[in-house]
Design a protein around this motif. Structure first.
Motif, PDB file in Angstrom:
ATOM      1  N   TRP A   1      58.086   3.955   8.850  1.00  0.00           N
ATOM      2  CA  TRP A   1      58.208   4.149   7.298  1.00  0.00           C
ATOM      3  C   TRP A   1      59.597   4.820   6.986  1.00  0.00           C
ATOM      4  CZ3 TRP A   1      57.051  -0.013   5.478  1.00  0.00           C
ATOM      5  CH2 TRP A   1      56.017  -1.225   5.995  1.00  0.00           C
ATOM      6  N   ALA A   2      59.566   6.070   7.434  1.00  0.00           N
ATOM      7  CA  ALA A   2      61.040   7.138   6.428  1.00  0.00           C
ATOM      8  C   ALA A   2      62.185   6.359   7.292  1.00  0.00           C
ATOM      9  CB  ALA A   2      60.322   8.267   7.318  1.00  0.00           C
ATOM     10  N   ASN A   3      61.773   6.307   8.843  1.00  0.00           N
ATOM     11  CA  ASN A   3      63.651   6.172  10.180  1.00  0.00           C
ATOM     12  C   ASN A   3      63.210   5.095  10.485  1.00  0.00           C
ATOM     13  OD1 ASN A   3      63.796   9.096   9.815  1.00  0.00           O
ATOM     14  ND2 ASN A   3      61.622   9.705  11.140  1.00  0.00           N
ATOM     15  N   ARG A   4      62.198   4.042  10.481  1.00  0.00           N
ATOM     16  CA  ARG A   4      62.510   2.806  11.560  1.00  0.00           C
ATOM     17  C   ARG A   4      62.235   1.812  10.880  1.00  0.00           C
ATOM     18  NH1 ARG A   4      58.985   1.800  16.452  1.00  0.00           N
ATOM     19  NH2 ARG A   4      57.556   3.300  15.625  1.00  0.00           N
ATOM     20  N   TRP A   5      61.857   1.646   9.542  1.00  0.00           N
ATOM     21  CA  TRP A   5      61.448   0.434   8.921  1.00  0.00           C
ATOM     22  C   TRP A   5      63.019  -0.178   8.250  1.00  0.00           C
ATOM     23  CZ3 TRP A   5      59.094  -3.458   7.611  1.00  0.00           C
ATOM     24  CH2 TRP A   5      59.033  -4.045   6.653  1.00  0.00           C
ATOM     25  N   THR A   6      63.168  -1.318   8.767  1.00  0.00           N
ATOM     26  CA  THR A   6      64.210  -1.884   8.465  1.00  0.00           C
ATOM     27  C   THR A   6      64.194  -3.125   7.526  1.00  0.00           C
ATOM     28  OG1 THR A   6      64.521  -3.291  10.305  1.00  0.00           O
ATOM     29  CG2 THR A   6      66.177  -1.142  10.039  1.00  0.00           C
ATOM     30  N   GLY A   7      63.159  -3.286   6.662  1.00  0.00           N
ATOM     31  CA  GLY A   7      62.674  -3.818   5.595  1.00  0.00           C
ATOM     32  C   GLY A   7      62.755  -4.333   4.512  1.00  0.00           C
TER      33      GLY A   7
ATOM     34  N   GLY B   1      51.534  10.412  -9.171  1.00  0.00           N
ATOM     35  CA  GLY B   1      52.415  11.506  -8.297  1.00  0.00           C
ATOM     36  C   GLY B   1      52.122  11.070  -6.720  1.00  0.00           C
ATOM     37  N   PRO B   2      50.817  10.503  -6.723  1.00  0.00           N
ATOM     38  CA  PRO B   2      51.215   9.800  -4.868  1.00  0.00           C
ATOM     39  C   PRO B   2      51.464   9.036  -4.661  1.00  0.00           C
ATOM     40  CG  PRO B   2      49.131  10.583  -5.908  1.00  0.00           C
ATOM     41  CD  PRO B   2      49.414  10.403  -7.104  1.00  0.00           C
ATOM     42  N   MET B   3      51.929   8.276  -5.275  1.00  0.00           N
ATOM     43  CA  MET B   3      52.871   7.404  -5.362  1.00  0.00           C
ATOM     44  C   MET B   3      54.210   7.530  -5.332  1.00  0.00           C
ATOM     45  SD  MET B   3      51.266   4.462  -4.394  1.00  0.00           S
ATOM     46  CE  MET B   3      52.387   3.615  -4.723  1.00  0.00           C
ATOM     47  N   THR B   4      54.762   8.317  -5.909  1.00  0.00           N
ATOM     48  CA  THR B   4      56.208   8.804  -6.111  1.00  0.00           C
ATOM     49  C   THR B   4      56.307   9.720  -4.510  1.00  0.00           C
ATOM     50  OG1 THR B   4      56.662   8.927  -8.313  1.00  0.00           O
ATOM     51  CG2 THR B   4      58.244  10.162  -7.023  1.00  0.00           C
ATOM     52  N   ALA B   5      55.379  10.668  -4.299  1.00  0.00           N
ATOM     53  CA  ALA B   5      54.794  10.632  -2.926  1.00  0.00           C
ATOM     54  C   ALA B   5      55.483   9.883  -1.807  1.00  0.00           C
ATOM     55  CB  ALA B   5      54.517  11.537  -2.624  1.00  0.00           C
ATOM     56  N   LEU B   6      55.299   8.548  -2.110  1.00  0.00           N
ATOM     57  CA  LEU B   6      55.085   8.049  -1.014  1.00  0.00           C
ATOM     58  C   LEU B   6      55.989   6.594  -1.075  1.00  0.00           C
ATOM     59  CD1 LEU B   6      53.474   6.165   1.655  1.00  0.00           C
ATOM     60  CD2 LEU B   6      52.571   4.773  -0.742  1.00  0.00           C
ATOM     61  N   ARG B   7      57.122   7.006  -2.017  1.00  0.00           N
ATOM     62  CA  ARG B   7      57.794   5.913  -1.913  1.00  0.00           C
ATOM     63  C   ARG B   7      59.347   6.719  -1.295  1.00  0.00           C
ATOM     64  NH1 ARG B   7      62.399   6.491  -6.892  1.00  0.00           N
ATOM     65  NH2 ARG B   7      63.977   4.548  -5.922  1.00  0.00           N
ATOM     66  N   SER B   8      59.172   8.243  -1.240  1.00  0.00           N
ATOM     67  CA  SER B   8      60.212   8.770  -0.721  1.00  0.00           C
ATOM     68  C   SER B   8      59.625   8.803   0.882  1.00  0.00           C
ATOM     69  CB  SER B   8      60.169  10.536  -1.417  1.00  0.00           C
ATOM     70  OG  SER B   8      58.743  11.410  -1.001  1.00  0.00           O
ATOM     71  N   GLN B   9      58.756   8.646   1.235  1.00  0.00           N
ATOM     72  CA  GLN B   9      58.581   7.666   2.348  1.00  0.00           C
ATOM     73  C   GLN B   9      58.785   6.803   3.309  1.00  0.00           C
ATOM     74  OE1 GLN B   9      54.142   9.385   1.788  1.00  0.00           O
ATOM     75  NE2 GLN B   9      54.480  10.837   4.391  1.00  0.00           N
ATOM     76  N   ILE B  10      58.901   5.574   2.441  1.00  0.00           N
ATOM     77  CA  ILE B  10      59.249   4.184   2.874  1.00  0.00           C
ATOM     78  C   ILE B  10      61.179   4.411   2.498  1.00  0.00           C
ATOM     79  CG2 ILE B  10      59.275   1.930   1.879  1.00  0.00           C
ATOM     80  CD1 ILE B  10      56.646   3.432   1.003  1.00  0.00           C
ATOM     81  N   ARG B  11      61.773   4.032   3.516  1.00  0.00           N
ATOM     82  CA  ARG B  11      63.212   4.088   3.447  1.00  0.00           C
ATOM     83  C   ARG B  11      63.406   2.980   2.872  1.00  0.00           C
ATOM     84  NH1 ARG B  11      66.341   2.324   9.684  1.00  0.00           N
ATOM     85  NH2 ARG B  11      68.001   3.077   9.104  1.00  0.00           N
ATOM     86  N   ASN B  12      64.710   3.329   1.720  1.00  0.00           N
ATOM     87  CA  ASN B  12      65.354   2.573   1.094  1.00  0.00           C
ATOM     88  C   ASN B  12      64.392   1.371   0.314  1.00  0.00           C
ATOM     89  OD1 ASN B  12      68.018   2.948   2.690  1.00  0.00           O
ATOM     90  ND2 ASN B  12      67.751   1.505   3.972  1.00  0.00           N
ATOM     91  N   CYS B  13      63.229   2.407  -0.209  1.00  0.00           N
ATOM     92  CA  CYS B  13      62.506   1.767  -1.006  1.00  0.00           C
ATOM     93  C   CYS B  13      62.834   1.657  -2.361  1.00  0.00           C
ATOM     94  CB  CYS B  13      60.979   2.691  -1.285  1.00  0.00           C
ATOM     95  SG  CYS B  13      59.466   1.175  -2.607  1.00  0.00           S
ATOM     96  N   PRO B  14      63.244   0.718  -3.618  1.00  0.00           N
ATOM     97  CA  PRO B  14      63.494   0.698  -4.629  1.00  0.00           C
ATOM     98  C   PRO B  14      62.556   1.252  -6.224  1.00  0.00           C
ATOM     99  CG  PRO B  14      62.775  -1.844  -4.434  1.00  0.00           C
ATOM    100  CD  PRO B  14      63.050  -0.718  -3.030  1.00  0.00           C
ATOM    101  N   GLU B  15      63.081   1.983  -6.681  1.00  0.00           N
ATOM    102  CA  GLU B  15      62.190   1.903  -7.761  1.00  0.00           C
ATOM    103  C   GLU B  15      61.500   1.443  -7.980  1.00  0.00           C
ATOM    104  OE1 GLU B  15      61.797   5.149 -11.186  1.00  0.00           O
ATOM    105  OE2 GLU B  15      63.069   4.933  -9.206  1.00  0.00           O
TER     106      GLU B  15
END
Length: 299
Positions: free
Chosen positions: A235-241, A257-271
């Motif tokens: 999700w951080a490096n290969r996700w292109t969707g 808190g946990p979801m904000t951390a998860l967002r940082s792990q998902i490439r290009n995840c919007p607000e």
């Protein structure tokens, strides 16, 4: 040796509010022969997008009844399985039968059996813990993500909220599922709460409900860590969707808190879309979430 399992009588699922869809079953998934898995399969088989809706603990596909009509209205196909131990699927009697690999392999084999493509993964709770690990194994099948109140465990604590939940579940071998849902979802009617109880005539049917918190990979050496690490990398490096995140802000376990951390792990995840009064079972606020997600996607 076949796994001994219970099957909830069909009459317990009669006339559930907001759940009019026909059942589908498969009983010969490789490695799970003899266990009958239930899933919803609605909309055209050649739809441009397939919405794979994955529930967590202690819910079942009923949790998606407010989102499914929106996806169908948009011309999509919706597949919503009940994991073994939940909903209309068979429920192994031995609690030890429920493992991370048992559930994850079920989903991998179902995606292959139905040959699902151009998947929009819709997930929350264990639906995310398992679901987010699927695309690294079959990336060509997934194109979009709708993620809610979940995480990617990799052998570290999820915080005191989860620890408290895990400890509480240990004291509830016959958890009152409907009452739990209603406590955190004030707009739930008595009939809707009863629908969450429908799969479980008694405690012998609740092995999956009891086991799931024990399976979360929060300590070194637990099953699922390698898959979680692969998922985090994917999700951080290969996700292109395309991605969309919604957060039930009143969730004491997997909230902001946990979801904000998860967002940082998902490439290009919007607000994310933040829903102030929504708790852990955020799909109960699902119609506006589904509409906002579809509006955010391009193509």
């Amino acid at each position: 040796m076949p796994i001994q399992a219970l099957r909830t009588p069909d009459d317990r699922f009669a006339d559930l509010p907001g759940y009019p869809w026909a059942p589908h079953h498969v009983a010969d998934l490789p490695g799970f022969e003899g266990l009958r898995l239930h899933y919803l399969d609605e909309g055209p088989r050649d739809a441009p997008h397939t919405f794979l809706c994955l529930h967590g603990q202690p819910t079942w596909s009923y949790l998606y009844r407010r989102m499914i009509p929106v996806f169908l209205e948009a011309g999509g196909r919706v597949v919503a399985p009940d994991l073994f131990g939940f909903g209309k699927s068979d429920k192994p009697v031995d609690d030890a039968a429920y493992t991370y690999a048992f559930h994850r392999n079920t989903l991998l084999r179902l995606v292959e059996r139905l040959d699902l493509r151009n998947i929009t993964l819709v997930c929350q709770d264990w639906g995310g813990i398992l679901g987010l690990s699927l695309p690294p194994a079959m990336p060509e099948r997934f194109s979009r993500l709708i993620v809610m109140n979940t995480g990617i465990p990799v052998g570290r604590s999820l915080g005191p909220g989860f620890d408290a939940w895990k400890a509480w579940v240990r004291t509830q071998p016959d958890m009152k599922v409907g009452a739990l849902l209603k406590r955190g979802t004030k707009h739930l009617t008595d009939a809707e709460a009863a629908a969450y109880d429908a799969p479980y005539p008694d405690a012998s049917f609740k092995g999956g409900v009891r086991r799931f918190p024990e399976l979360v990979a929060i300590e070194p050496g637990m099953e699922g860590i390698a898959e979680g690490e692969a998922a985090a990398d994917f999700w951080a490096n290969r996700w292109t969707g395309q991605s969309f995140m919604a957060i039930g802000m009143a969730d004491p376990v997997l909230g902001d808190g946990p979801m904000t951390a998860l967002r940082s792990q998902i490439r290009n995840c919007p607000e994310p879309m933040r829903i102030a009064d929504a708790g852990h079972f955020v799909q109960e606020w699902g119609e506006p979430i589904a509409r906002a997600a579809l509006a955010s996607f391009k193509g």
